[in-house]
Design an enzyme around this catalytic site. Structure first.
Site, PDB file in Angstrom:
ATOM      1  CD  GLU A 135      -2.794  -1.125   2.494  1.00  0.00           C
ATOM      2  OE1 GLU A 135      -3.608  -2.051   2.620  1.00  0.00           O
ATOM      3  OE2 GLU A 135      -2.696  -0.178   3.307  1.00  0.00           O
ATOM      4  N   PRO A 136       0.319   2.409  -0.281  1.00  0.00           N
ATOM      5  CG  PRO A 136      -0.967   4.063  -1.316  1.00  0.00           C
ATOM      6  CD  PRO A 136      -1.053   2.667  -0.776  1.00  0.00           C
ATOM      7  N   GLY A 137       1.305   3.382   2.165  1.00  0.00           N
ATOM      8  CA  GLY A 137       1.948   3.559   3.459  1.00  0.00           C
ATOM      9  C   GLY A 137       2.436   2.287   4.098  1.00  0.00           C
ATOM     10  N   GLY A 139       4.750  -1.158   2.820  1.00  0.00           N
ATOM     11  CA  GLY A 139       5.401  -2.013   1.836  1.00  0.00           C
ATOM     12  C   GLY A 139       5.753  -3.348   2.442  1.00  0.00           C
ATOM     13  CD  GLU A 252       6.737 -13.046  -3.198  1.00  0.00           C
ATOM     14  OE1 GLU A 252       6.849 -11.866  -3.571  1.00  0.00           O
ATOM     15  OE2 GLU A 252       5.890 -13.426  -2.354  1.00  0.00           O
ATOM     16  NE  ARG A 253      10.821 -13.154   2.028  1.00  0.00           N
ATOM     17  CZ  ARG A 253      10.320 -13.209   3.242  1.00  0.00           C
ATOM     18  NH1 ARG A 253      10.562 -14.273   4.010  1.00  0.00           N
ATOM     19  NH2 ARG A 253       9.577 -12.232   3.720  1.00  0.00           N
ATOM     20  CD  GLN A 346      33.172   1.533 -14.207  1.00  0.00           C
ATOM     21  OE1 GLN A 346      32.031   1.892 -13.934  1.00  0.00           O
ATOM     22  NE2 GLN A 346      34.154   2.383 -14.452  1.00  0.00           N
ATOM     23  CG  HIS A 348      29.332  -3.462 -21.430  1.00  0.00           C
ATOM     24  ND1 HIS A 348      29.383  -4.513 -20.540  1.00  0.00           N
ATOM     25  CD2 HIS A 348      28.790  -3.970 -22.574  1.00  0.00           C
ATOM     26  CE1 HIS A 348      28.880  -5.597 -21.107  1.00  0.00           C
ATOM     27  NE2 HIS A 348      28.526  -5.297 -22.333  1.00  0.00           N
ATOM     28  N   GLY A 373       9.558  -8.540  -2.823  1.00  0.00           N
ATOM     29  CA  GLY A 373       9.634  -9.808  -2.103  1.00  0.00           C
ATOM     30  C   GLY A 373      10.049  -9.622  -0.649  1.00  0.00           C
TER      31      GLY A 373
END
Length: 387
Positions: A135-137, A139, A252-253, A346, A348, A373
């Site tokens: 959510e915006p507030g 994570g 998931e991780r 770097q 490259h 995650g």
């Protein structure tokens, strides 16, 4: 073309899995050629029709049992698909979200009626998944979510907003993390399924403009008094959501770590090719001792990471992958991916900063690995608890 290949999981010695990998490679190479993937990047999302194509080809829900419409595979098949899509650069196609994250929530935590009702549609591609956590507030701190799903007659009214939702623009099957009893903290969190074509009050917000993964639509979602029937409460019992989430987070991780080692392998190969071809001061860039030492260090880190990830895959397949080990994998492997990606860019030189070169795109895509995650800072908190 350089072909550094990191150690493969032991299960890839299995003939059936090799055949499955070959079939997946052929299908995705044909169905998602570079021109189609570029269109996804231009559009900022994968078109809905592609999900149906993949479902018809039999690559959705591959680890689901036959009684729910699946082919009866297992986690190894999901790993093969994850690696295939990563190697082909299908960054916007969130097959791991669909196969490894959302479908198992339904299979492992849903009621029998919910499994029969929903899983065949996930296998066919009739439904495309998303999971609405952040959510915006809030994570990584899931206990801080403010979205509520309060009892109303024979169902629930969902109110709140979500952000950073993968597949947000096209998903029509959304697992929403909400508080059914805000007074109980983690024990008041539940998971509810919203089928977007069956509700009112659901809105899709902005498709977020990100610094990487341009083909993956990541969106804001809004739930304004959205009513869902009680039978859409996952598992049929309130207050189980936080524990359902924690049970599935290790895989998931691990999938994030799997994607990381594929990215390492690709980056090193691109850099080997570039440095052997690029001339400076009368010799190839690769001939400089600094270049060789940098790439040797990258290879060593990548081999260690891949070996550890392979061990985690084996644990996940036999049911012994724990939260602590998965947190270590997610944290250490993604940190190492970033070290390798930065070193390869770097080497490259200026061309590494040009979007035309694949290392530039991969460098941008890799940055999010340490955030989603569960941020790596949260992984350290989890690891510290076991000390």
């Amino acid at each position: 073309m350089s072909t550094l290949t990191l150690p493969q999981p032991d299960f890839m010695q299995d003939e059936e899995l090799r055949m499955f990998a070959d079939a997946a490679q052929r299908f995705f190479s044909r169905a998602a050629p570079p021109v189609r993937v570029q269109q996804w990047i231009n559009d900022g999302q994968v078109e809905r029709e592609f999900w149906t194509e993949v479902g018809e080809a039999g690559f959705l829900g591959v680890s689901l049992p036959e009684e729910y419409g699946g082919p009866g595979g297992d986690f190894r098949h999901d790993i093969v698909l994850c690696e295939t899509c990563a190697r082909l650069g299908l960054d916007g196609f969130a097959i791991t979200l669909h196969n490894v994250i959302v479908a198992p929530y339904i299979q492992l935590h849903g009621t029998e009626e919910q499994k029969q009702r929903w899983l065949p549609k996930l296998v066919s591609g009739e439904r495309v998944c998303a999971i609405a956590m952040s959510e915006p507030g809030a994570g990584s701190d899931l206990q801080a979510i403010r979205t509520t799903a309060l009892k109303d007659g024979d169902g629930y009214r969902i109110n709140g907003s979500k952000t950073f939702i993968s597949n947000g623009q096209i998903a029509d099957f959304i697992v929403v993390v909400a508080k059914t009893d805000p007074s109980k903290g983690a024990r008041g969190v539940s998971l509810l399924v919203v089928e977007t074509d069956k509700v009112e009050g659901f809105r899709r917000g902005n498709k977020l403009d990100k610094i990487g993964h341009e083909a993956q639509d990541t969106s804001e979602l809004f739930f304004d008094d959205v009513y869902v029937p009680a039978e859409n409460l996952l598992g049929g019992v309130e207050g189980k959501g936080f524990f359902q989430l924690m049970a599935e987070l290790p895989r998931e991780r691990l999938i994030i770590a799997v994607n990381s080692v594929i990215a390492m392998e690709k980056a090193i190969n691109w850099t080997l090719d570039y440095t052997k071809d690029r001339k400076a001061f009368g010799q190839s860039v690769f001939e400089f001792q600094n270049t060789q030492f940098q790439l040797a260090a990258c290879k060593a880190k990548a081999v260690v990471a891949r070996t550890f990830v392979n061990d985690c895959i084996e644990k996940a397949c036999n049911g012994t992958l724990d939260n602590d080990t998965s947190a270590i994998a997610k944290m250490w492997v993604t940190d190492t991916e970033w070290e390798i990606m930065d070193a390869c860019l770097q080497l490259h030189g200026g061309y590494g900063y040009v979007n035309e070169f694949p290392i530039a795109k991969q460098w941008k895509n890799s940055r999010i690995q340490r955030i989603y995650g569960g941020s790596n800072e949260i992984m350290k908190v989890l690891i510290a608890r076991g000390l």
